[in-house]
Design an enzyme around this catalytic site. Structure first.
Site, mmCIF file in Angstrom:
data_model
loop_
_atom_site.group_PDB
_atom_site.id
_atom_site.type_symbol
_atom_site.label_atom_id
_atom_site.label_comp_id
_atom_site.label_asym_id
_atom_site.label_seq_id
_atom_site.Cartn_x
_atom_site.Cartn_y
_atom_site.Cartn_z
ATOM 1 C CB SER A 9 -0.274 -54.786 -29.461
ATOM 2 O OG SER A 9 -0.919 -54.588 -28.227
ATOM 3 C CG HIS A 33 -4.376 -54.483 -31.065
ATOM 4 N ND1 HIS A 33 -5.519 -55.104 -31.525
ATOM 5 C CD2 HIS A 33 -4.171 -54.969 -29.816
ATOM 6 C CE1 HIS A 33 -5.986 -55.935 -30.604
ATOM 7 N NE2 HIS A 33 -5.183 -55.869 -29.545
ATOM 8 C CG ASP A 35 -4.184 -54.846 -26.104
ATOM 9 O OD1 ASP A 35 -5.049 -55.592 -26.587
ATOM 10 O OD2 ASP A 35 -2.992 -54.855 -26.451
ATOM 11 C CG MET A 37 -6.246 -55.062 -20.531
ATOM 12 S SD MET A 37 -4.723 -55.808 -19.937
ATOM 13 C CE MET A 37 -3.883 -56.083 -21.511
ATOM 14 C CG HIS A 66 -8.437 -56.641 -27.771
ATOM 15 N ND1 HIS A 66 -7.342 -57.457 -27.591
ATOM 16 C CD2 HIS A 66 -9.510 -57.401 -27.464
ATOM 17 C CE1 HIS A 66 -7.735 -58.656 -27.192
ATOM 18 N NE2 HIS A 66 -9.049 -58.639 -27.097
ATOM 19 C CG MET A 68 -8.945 -57.986 -23.692
ATOM 20 S SD MET A 68 -7.169 -58.128 -23.568
ATOM 21 C CE MET A 68 -6.715 -56.542 -24.206
ATOM 22 C CG MET A 137 -7.932 -63.302 -27.379
ATOM 23 S SD MET A 137 -6.872 -61.881 -27.773
ATOM 24 C CE MET A 137 -5.514 -62.083 -26.619
ATOM 25 C CG ASP A 175 -3.993 -59.679 -29.494
ATOM 26 O OD1 ASP A 175 -2.774 -59.553 -29.296
ATOM 27 O OD2 ASP A 175 -4.868 -58.981 -28.933
HETATM 28 C C1 DX5 Z 1 -2.813 -59.323 -24.638
HETATM 29 C C2 DX5 Z 1 -3.192 -58.257 -25.625
HETATM 30 C C3 DX5 Z 1 -2.269 -58.192 -26.774
HETATM 31 C C4 DX5 Z 1 -0.829 -57.956 -26.397
HETATM 32 C C5 DX5 Z 1 -0.021 -58.858 -27.290
HETATM 33 O O1 DX5 Z 1 -3.862 -59.717 -23.878
HETATM 34 O O2 DX5 Z 1 -4.502 -58.417 -26.131
HETATM 35 O O3 DX5 Z 1 -2.692 -57.287 -27.777
HETATM 36 O O4 DX5 Z 1 -0.389 -56.643 -26.552
HETATM 37 O O5 DX5 Z 1 1.293 -58.809 -26.900
HETATM 38 P P1 DX5 Z 1 2.433 -59.741 -27.515
HETATM 39 O O6 DX5 Z 1 2.446 -59.506 -28.987
HETATM 40 O O7 DX5 Z 1 3.648 -59.282 -26.815
HETATM 41 O O8 DX5 Z 1 2.042 -61.156 -27.176
HETATM 42 ZN ZN ZN Z 2 -5.075 -57.177 -27.878
#
Ligand code: DX5
Ligand code: ZN
Length: 219
Positions: A9, A33, A35, A37, A66, A68, A137, A175
């Site tokens: 990620s 991956h 993210d 947000m 991903h 979010m 999650m 994740d």
């Molecule tokens: C958190 C993200 C993850 C994040 C995971 O909301 O969706 O993908 O990067 O990070 P770690 O592996 O550090 O928990």
């Molecule tokens: Zn993620």
């Protein structure tokens, strides 16, 4: 040949050296991956369209994006154009999951559905054979470096059983809080696609960290 994949990620990478960090995991995995947000569905901001578009020019890794964010429908086309290979939306963020699946597929992308740890797992069960990936999650989404939540194993198993009962090939992803200890626990519960941020990019050698995570399952 392993029956699982690791997706580093990028959220945990050094954003001043994104390509250096991406190159460090190339050859160790085919997946990245990313993210996204919105500061609304989750209490944070992160990677957006311009970043995905920029890094797309320099790597052939599979971009697992991903989302979010609320109104995921609005962002399908921008992320398609930016070079995403798969879009994973949150089941909490759409009124019409089937329509959104069809929209994403219409562009030839793979589709994932993610579920927040506070949402009853039953919500995602009807979709296990309609998408390419279900993302359970294992932390409250929004931040890297959180701790794998108690109760995650049961939620993973419930989705595993539903996928198997449907005879589907759907990838079961986890994740959040995935590290050398929790990866085996999640694997034993039935997960096969592991997103890992801190466990990969907080290591001096991210490529070796990916190999170390794999070894925790195969050894
Ligand atoms: C958190 C993200 C993850 C994040 C995971 O909301 O969706 O993908 O990067 O990070 P770690 O592996 O550090 O928990
Ligand atoms: Zn993620």
């Amino acid at each position: 040949m392993n029956d699982f994949e690791i997706a580093p990620s990028l959220l945990a990478a050094d954003f001043g050296y994104l390509m250096r960090d991406i190159k460090a995991v190339e050859g160790k995995t085919n997946y990245l991956h990313l993210d996204v947000m919105d500061g609304h569905f989750v209490d944070n901001l992160s990677i957006g369209v311009p970043v995905v578009e920029s890094i797309r020019r320099y790597t052939n890794l599979f971009f697992d994006v991903h989302l979010m964010l609320t109104n995921p429908e609005k962002f399908v086309k921008p992320f398609v154009d930016a070079g995403a290979n798969m879009l994973t939306f949150h089941i909490e963020c759409t009124e019409d999951p089937d329509g959104l699946i069809a929209l994403i597929r219409s562009y030839g992308l793979k589709v994932g559905i993610s579920i927040h740890p506070h949402t009853p797992i039953e919500k995602v069960i009807p979709f296990v054979d309609k998408v390419d990936l279900i993302l359970v999650m294992t932390v409250v989404p929004g931040f890297g470096g959180s701790t794998y939540l108690d109760g995650s194993d049961e939620r993973i198993s419930a989705v595993r059983n539903a996928i198997d009962a449907a005879g589907a090939k759907t990838f079961l992803s986890v994740d959040g809080g995935i590290n050398k200890k929790t990866i085996k626990e999640a694997y034993d519960s039935g997960a096969r696609y592991f997103v890992a941020g801190s466990a990969v990019f907080n290591d001096d050698d991210p490529g070796k960290a990916v190999e170390d995570l794999k070894a925790c399952i195969t050894m």
